[in-house]
Design an enzyme around this catalytic site. Sequence first.
Site, PDB file in Angstrom:
ATOM      1  N   GLU A   9      -0.066  12.516 -37.514  1.00 49.95           N
ATOM      2  CA  GLU A   9      -0.109  11.232 -38.215  1.00 49.95           C
ATOM      3  C   GLU A   9      -1.115  10.279 -37.577  1.00 49.95           C
ATOM      4  O   GLU A   9      -1.813   9.543 -38.271  1.00 49.95           O
ATOM      5  CB  GLU A   9       1.281  10.606 -38.253  1.00 49.95           C
ATOM      6  CG  GLU A   9       2.262  11.320 -39.169  1.00 49.95           C
ATOM      7  CD  GLU A   9       1.840  11.301 -40.633  1.00 49.95           C
ATOM      8  OE1 GLU A   9       1.027  10.429 -41.029  1.00 49.95           O
ATOM      9  OE2 GLU A   9       2.309  12.167 -41.389  1.00 49.95           O
ATOM     10  N   TYR A  68       3.967   2.423 -40.317  1.00 52.45           N
ATOM     11  CA  TYR A  68       3.752   3.623 -41.116  1.00 52.45           C
ATOM     12  C   TYR A  68       4.039   4.877 -40.301  1.00 52.45           C
ATOM     13  O   TYR A  68       4.773   5.772 -40.737  1.00 52.45           O
ATOM     14  CB  TYR A  68       2.322   3.688 -41.658  1.00 52.45           C
ATOM     15  CG  TYR A  68       2.000   5.083 -42.128  1.00 52.45           C
ATOM     16  CD1 TYR A  68       2.450   5.540 -43.357  1.00 52.45           C
ATOM     17  CD2 TYR A  68       1.317   5.983 -41.300  1.00 52.45           C
ATOM     18  CE1 TYR A  68       2.226   6.842 -43.770  1.00 52.45           C
ATOM     19  CE2 TYR A  68       1.094   7.280 -41.700  1.00 52.45           C
ATOM     20  CZ  TYR A  68       1.546   7.705 -42.938  1.00 52.45           C
ATOM     21  OH  TYR A  68       1.346   9.002 -43.336  1.00 52.45           O
ATOM     22  N   ASP A  82       1.406   4.961 -47.399  1.00 47.88           N
ATOM     23  CA  ASP A  82       0.013   4.845 -46.992  1.00 47.88           C
ATOM     24  C   ASP A  82      -0.809   4.423 -48.201  1.00 47.88           C
ATOM     25  O   ASP A  82      -0.255   4.064 -49.257  1.00 47.88           O
ATOM     26  CB  ASP A  82      -0.490   6.160 -46.382  1.00 47.88           C
ATOM     27  CG  ASP A  82      -0.579   7.285 -47.403  1.00 47.88           C
ATOM     28  OD1 ASP A  82      -0.087   7.116 -48.552  1.00 47.88           O
ATOM     29  OD2 ASP A  82      -1.145   8.347 -47.065  1.00 47.88           O
TER      30      ASP A  82
END
Length: 308
Positions: A35, A118, A136
Amino acid sequence: MVDLAEAAVAWYARHARDLPWRAPGIGGWPVLVSEVMLQQTPVARVLPVWRQWLDRWPEPAALAADEPGEAIRMWGRLGYPRRALRLHGCATALVARHGGQVPDDLAELLDLPGVGAYTARAVAAFAYRQRHPVVDTNVRRLVARVVAGRPDGGQTTTGADLAATEALLPAEPADAAAASAAFMELGALLCTARSPQCGACPLGSRCAWRAGGEPLPTAPSRRPQRYAGTDRQVRGELLAVLREAPGPVPRAELDVVWPDASQRERALATLLDDGLVERHPDNRYGLAGSATTKPPPDPAGSGGGPRR
């Protein structure tokens, strides 16, 4: 709204890309690394670096025990190299606070250095199969089109974006995690910013934006960033020299990488300010942590191998 999630998950089961960080039970650390690397970086560029990273540092403790400069070296040309330092700092915190394990609690994830809203939700959902809205750019755009009929979701994630996405998630946590992955993949592959493939989208028949005639925005919501000739390019060239060197290098080796002396000096100053580069007393420069780096072994001596 649950029917949207069901349609997305069914499509995902047939069409999702086979990516290693999506393997069942892969764990929190590989997902966290992926990520961070995927922020503003295409999958094709991330894949080889992610594999090399996990081969070398399969657990946070392995990275925490290494020098931060080695993280920058391994980061290579992915761009935005401060992410490498953030991952190193995160690994150090994981060892100190969580016994070297990535926690499954959202609040504890949010408390880690370098982990934002996030990334924390993505790790909780994709590694631990929890119910959190993972939003996102691609998901913002998908939800804005399908639910609100807008062509784009804006530049940043707001509370309204999180609420709108959460409303689409099934109640069961594992099902919600699958839906989060499916929404993200749909936004990346079909519901793209400029060339959406509405005819292939499983949500097309229920999409408010498509029903309104699919008007594209008159300009991209996020202006593409120029790279050639910018300070970012100069920073990259300076870091490339330091990554390839076995230790700190003389200033003269940095001075030859860019002809504009003032721009080169400015770029080097920002690398120093960001903690990516360290200055040594003898007018040499090295990656972070190089001030305590032991000299590389003499090839004619005890036979130490090359640095990775």
